[in-house]
Design an enzyme around this catalytic site. Structure first.
Site: not given
Ligand code: PLP
Length: 393
Positions: A71, A178, A198, A324
């Site tokens: 993502g 999401q 993702s 995160c």
């Molecule tokens: N965008 C959102 C809303 C997310 O919740 C996340 C991951 O938690 C990401 C982007 C990032 O995705 P990825 O872990 O595949 O890089």
């Protein structure tokens, strides 16, 4: 100990059907899809099938699906491409509650001289559409707004936002990491230009993602290299991951109904019972415009980390703030943007369910969590002081 896994917005279990579909592409069918021989050709065919499966889930055309590594890459590629397509424009519109994949990128771009408008949200996590409209200018190169918030599940009206942007000739990207697989998405019927997916959020493996790019949207590649993905994303394909994601999308379409009935009912039961049994608790975010699987609940005067540690003893997995941001004791940027009071923001827990959760698991959490909160509060000087103030008044 078998986990009671209620942290599906952080990552999901790979579905058994997905794993089964992927396995041959590690050892038996390991050809390079770019090769001229039959051995690579059969992998290329399976990738074409996966592209069609992803497209079908979101009502897109297969040529509009571009495979990426995650993502975060999709988000970065979308914004960078829109900026490269409009080099004379220097303004980006986004929101204060985006995932770091967008927020940190925009902060970085601000350092490069771009002007970034981060739209605020109200106490329910909702965006003000009048403020949004007013933020769009002749200098705006791109809008990036998330479809569903990873911490609260609150949905932004991105389809309306895209119409308003299109009227002004501005492309809109949405981080739908999401949302995809949890709510119906029909790209053929909206004005969104780019959309991020993702794999590991919808029961496919980690390390694979998608950027949807609407036909006719000017696109400039982020990873420059080989001719893969029609020269829009260089690099040998993660073939098992892509094939797994295709299968996961097919399953997601089949499970959408369950997601919005059984999963939602379990989420509502968990939420209502915890609110009823635990005083001074509240839900963060608009309960009417929300993902069916997510609830973010604050328990006043306790630390989220303490709750997580005590739930861990029963095998209950959830998150405080977003995955995160956990590890830092700052309340999450999302709850701060919503103006959640400090004493509430610190004790916030995100529960995110999936089709694999059972009613027995939810009942166990409903049983175990109230005494955990009571115990933590009995140790909290803030709780005692708060109670004394209430009784005195
Ligand atoms: N965008 C959102 C809303 C997310 O919740 C996340 C991951 O938690 C990401 C982007 C990032 O995705 P990825 O872990 O595949 O890089």
């Amino acid at each position: 100990m078998r986990p009671i896994y209620l942290d599906n917005n952080a990552t999901t279990r790979v579905a058994p059907e997905v794993l089964e579909t992927m396995l041959p592409y590690f050892d038996r069918l390991y050809g390079n899809p770019s090769s001229m021989h039959f051995f690579g050709g059969q992998v290329a065919r399976k990738i074409r099938e996966a592209r069609a499966q992803v497209a079908a889930l979101i009502g897109a055309q297969p040529e509009e699906i571009l495979f990426t590594s995650c993502g975060t890459e999709s988000d970065n590629a979308a914004i960078r491409s829109a900026l490269a397509a409009n080099p004379q424009k220097r303004h980006i519109v986004t929101s204060r509650v985006e995932h770091p994949a967008i927020r940190a990128l925009c902060a970085h771009l601000a350092g490069e001289g771009y002007r970034v408008t981060e739209l605020p949200v109200d106490s329910e996590g909702r965006m003000d559409m009048h403020l949004y409209e007013r933020s769009l200018t002749r200098d705006t190169a791109v809008v990036s707004l998330m479809w569903a918030n990873n911490e609260t599940g609150v949905l932004f009206p991105v389809q309306r936002a895209a119409e308003l942007a299109r009227e002004r000739g501005i492309p809109l990207h949405t981080d739908a990491v999401q949302a995809v697989g949890k709510i119906p998405i029909a790209m053929q019927a909206n004005a969104i230009n780019m959309l991020s997916i993702s794999g590991h959020k919808l029961h496919a493996p980690k390390g694979v993602g998608v950027l949807y790019v609407r036909k006719g949207t000017r696109f400039s590649p982020f990873l420059i290299g080989g001719h893969q993905e029609k020269e829009r994303r260089g690099g040998t394909e993660n073939t098992p991951g892509i094939i797994g994601l295709g299968k996961a999308c097919e399953l997601a379409a089949q499970n959408m109904e369950t997601e919005n009935t059984r999963v939602k009912q379990l989420r509502d039961k968990l939420e209502n019972e915890l609110l009823a049994r635990i005083p001074s608790s509240r839900v963060n975010g608009d309960r009417s415009q929300r993902l069916p699987n997510t609830t973010n609940i604050s328990f006043e005067f306790v630390e989220g980390e303490g709750i997580l540690l005590m739930m861990d003893e029963f095998g209950i997995c959830a998150s405080s703030g977003s995955a995160c941001t956990s590890g830092s004791l700052q309340p999450s940027h999302v709850l701060r943007a919503m103006g959640v009071p400090f004493t509430m923001a610190h004790g916030s827990i995100r529960f995110s369910l999936s089709i694999y959760n059972t009613e027995e698991e939810i009942d166990l959490v409903i049983d175990k969590l109230p005494p955990i909160i009571e115990k933590l509060r009995s140790l909290s000087p803030f709780w005692k002081r708060g109670q004394a103030v209430c009784q005195g008044s």
